[in-house]
Design a protein around this motif. Structure first.
Motif, PDB file in Angstrom:
ATOM      1  N   CYS A  34      43.217 -20.868 -36.228  1.00  0.00           N
ATOM      2  CA  CYS A  34      43.457 -22.270 -36.585  1.00  0.00           C
ATOM      3  C   CYS A  34      44.309 -22.356 -37.856  1.00  0.00           C
ATOM      4  O   CYS A  34      44.061 -21.646 -38.831  1.00  0.00           O
ATOM      5  CB  CYS A  34      42.126 -22.995 -36.795  1.00  0.00           C
ATOM      6  SG  CYS A  34      41.064 -22.974 -35.332  1.00  0.00           S
ATOM      7  N   ALA A  35      45.288 -23.239 -37.819  1.00  0.00           N
ATOM      8  CA  ALA A  35      46.176 -23.405 -38.971  1.00  0.00           C
ATOM      9  C   ALA A  35      45.409 -23.931 -40.174  1.00  0.00           C
ATOM     10  O   ALA A  35      44.533 -24.777 -40.043  1.00  0.00           O
ATOM     11  CB  ALA A  35      47.314 -24.371 -38.608  1.00  0.00           C
ATOM     12  N   ASN A  36      45.752 -23.397 -41.337  1.00  0.00           N
ATOM     13  CA  ASN A  36      45.130 -23.830 -42.606  1.00  0.00           C
ATOM     14  C   ASN A  36      43.614 -23.710 -42.575  1.00  0.00           C
ATOM     15  O   ASN A  36      42.898 -24.521 -43.145  1.00  0.00           O
ATOM     16  CB  ASN A  36      45.531 -25.283 -42.928  1.00  0.00           C
ATOM     17  CG  ASN A  36      47.035 -25.444 -42.980  1.00  0.00           C
ATOM     18  OD1 ASN A  36      47.742 -24.594 -43.525  1.00  0.00           O
ATOM     19  ND2 ASN A  36      47.517 -26.535 -42.400  1.00  0.00           N
ATOM     20  N   SER A  37      43.126 -22.693 -41.879  1.00  0.00           N
ATOM     21  CA  SER A  37      41.686 -22.517 -41.774  1.00  0.00           C
ATOM     22  C   SER A  37      41.369 -21.038 -41.579  1.00  0.00           C
ATOM     23  O   SER A  37      42.204 -20.261 -41.123  1.00  0.00           O
ATOM     24  CB  SER A  37      41.130 -23.327 -40.599  1.00  0.00           C
ATOM     25  OG  SER A  37      39.765 -23.022 -40.387  1.00  0.00           O
ATOM     26  N   ASP A  38      40.135 -20.658 -41.923  1.00  0.00           N
ATOM     27  CA  ASP A  38      39.696 -19.281 -41.727  1.00  0.00           C
ATOM     28  C   ASP A  38      38.911 -19.127 -40.436  1.00  0.00           C
ATOM     29  O   ASP A  38      38.160 -18.167 -40.263  1.00  0.00           O
ATOM     30  CB  ASP A  38      38.812 -18.835 -42.907  1.00  0.00           C
ATOM     31  CG  ASP A  38      39.620 -18.685 -44.189  1.00  0.00           C
ATOM     32  OD1 ASP A  38      40.839 -18.446 -44.079  1.00  0.00           O
ATOM     33  OD2 ASP A  38      39.034 -18.808 -45.276  1.00  0.00           O
TER      34      ASP A  38
END
Length: 512
Positions: free
Chosen positions: A54-58
């Motif tokens: 997921c973009a901008n996420s861990d």
């Protein structure tokens, strides 16, 4: 992000147990048809998972997109020129072919202007690449047949069969009781302790002398040599001395004093060495197999032309798992970032040898191809229909434990996602419909070829890849050979790593 870095990041985001759990849950949700009979039949499970970072996420999203079970393989005799027979029904092959169906569907959406969660346009005309953050993982509930299953046994592995006594022990009238009494008498003597210490120090030397001299002057053998197989094979062996017990974990060496020295044995594979290469020495214990060599799966009563799943996974680590046809549409080959194995006899060193090391030196590959070794992980979760679990649940009234004859394919496609086969055709078909569309598996070469040609037809002529603009393309063979970069990569792999790889006769690939 480079492939190797991407793989390491994903390993921090997903665990082997999470992957195994998802695959087992997906299998449990399937209908009963084609599944093994509990306590009597076993089968391996394999699957392909799409992982989206997921973009901008861990966090990552994990989805099983293809799943397969199966243990069987067709021999050379039934093979035909129509492309309508599923030759190799091992779980790993079923899962990968189901994934091809899924990828064709996703490319169809992409070329038709729809949304694909997998592909986006690449720089080159008519070519596509993976969406940012998307990768694929491979799961198998058991080590792949062939080289990856030639694993040293551990001391903790049980021996359900009693040891077979040596020829010498049969001479007595008590069926071996004299040996037991002798051992008990020796325990009472203090000299025995010293003898045991000395034997431990010289165990390796004695065994080497035993093999070199091939005599029984210093030791006599009591064999319980393993024929523990990988779950995709059925295999039995005889030694010149005694019948080999089927699930033993070690060789027992008895010296003159009646004491037993234990020599580690190996799990064995029914896959046979390819002709023209090193053969299996068939020595007792760890010397039974040659390692690091190509192997053919046993067919029904005869050798097949299908390479072992270990060999195929190693090949996919260089050529990608997309195959020659889809390579027309892809700017870069598709590789599994991770291979997860379920709870079973396992060796990280052996998996590395079988899937990675054999091809790690391959070079001079065309653009879009590279050596992409997967991260290798093992789960602590066991498949409920593994051979070990089936034997635990087995009851005498059920007859002998045997591999399941059916193969199940499920993939995330809109039409006919479930495909159950037996003997290379749809499960339950009669002889009357053989040779018709009703008998064909969705995974056979002919059906996948038809799906691919539908993809080509759906592609706007101006957006076709250059390799598909040739008017002389007619047969399955033509389309495969026209994928020139893939064929060049295949040639490099064969010449540098797998010169003995058997390839299908051209006459078997000329269907339309």
């Amino acid at each position: 992000m480079p492939a190797k870095l991407h793989s390491s990041v994903l390993c921090d985001m997903v665990t082997a147990d999470e992957i195994a759990k998802l695959c087992y849950e997906r299998f449990n949700a399937l209908p009963r048809r084609g599944k093994p009979e509990s306590g009597r039949e076993w089968t391996p499970l394999a699957a392909v998972l799409k992982v989206t970072r997921c973009a901008n996420s861990d966090t990552v999203e994990k989805e099983v997109v293809s799943l397969g079970t199966g243990t069987k393989c067709i021999g050379q005799t039934p093979m035909n020129r129509h492309g309508d027979l599923l030759n190799d029904s091992h779980a790993e092959v079923i899962a990968r072919r189901g994934c091809i169906r899924y990828l064709i569907q996703e490319l169809h959406r992409a070329v038709s202007g729809g949304d694909s969660s997998v592909f986006c346009q690449a720089d080159e005309r008519g070519k596509w690449r993976l969406q940012p953050g998307v990768s694929f993982l491979f799961f198998t509930s058991h080590t792949p047949c062939g080289d990856a299953s030639i694993i040293p046994m551990t001391d903790s592995e049980t021996q359900p069969c009693a040891p077979v006594t040596s020829m010498e022990s049969h001479k007595g009238s008590d069926g071996g009781g004299g040996l037991k009494r002798k051992a008990e008498e020796l325990r009472g003597e203090q000299s025995t302790k010293l003898l045991r210490l000395e034997e431990q120090k010289t165990e390796g030397t004695k065994l080497e002398e035993r093999q070199d001299s091939n005599t029984s002057q210093s030791v006599s053998m009591v064999l319980t040599s393993s024929t523990s197989e990988d779950p995709s094979q059925s295999h039995s062996t005889k030694t010149p001395v005694e019948t080999v017990s089927q699930a033993s974990a070690e060789l027992k060496i008895k010296n003159r004093a009646g004491l037993h020295l234990q020599v580690p044995d190996i799990h064995r594979t029914g896959a046979k060495c390819v002709p023209g290469g090193p053969a299996d020495p068939l020595h007792p214990g760890a010397g039974y197999h040659s390692t690091g060599v190509l192997r053919l799966k046993p067919g029904r009563g005869e050798p097949s032309l299908s390479l072992s799943c270990s060999d195929k996974l190693a090949r996919w680590g260089v050529l990608g798992f997309q195959g020659a046809l889809l390579s027309h549409y892809l700017q870069e080959a598709l590789y599994f970032s991770t291979v997860v194995v379920g709870k079973c006899p396992y060796s990280q060193e052996v998996m590395q040898r079988a899937l990675v090391t054999r091809c790690s030196h391959v070079s001079d590959l065309p653009a879009g191809f590279s050596v992409c070794p997967p991260v290798l992980l093992q789960s602590s979760l066991e498949f409920q229909f593994s051979k070990a679990q089936t034997e635990l649940r087995h009851q005498a009234k059920q007859g002998r434990v045997s591999p399941c004859g059916a193969a199940i394919s499920w993939c995330n496609v809109a039409e006919q996602p479930l495909d159950v086969t037996a003997n290379g055709y749809k499960h339950g078909v009669t002889k009357k419909v053989l040779g018709t569309a009703k008998s064909r598996s969705q995974l056979c070469k002919l059906e996948l070829f038809h799906s691919f040609k539908s993809l080509v037809s759906a592609t706007d002529p101006s957006a076709l890849p250059d390799s598909l603009r040739r008017t002389e393309l007619q047969t399955y063979w033509d389309y495969k050979q026209a994928s020139q970069s893939y064929q060049q990569a295949w040639q490099q792999l064969c010449s540098q790593a797998f010169p003995l790889w058997l390839r299908s006769d051209r006459d078997l690939l000329l269907f339309h």
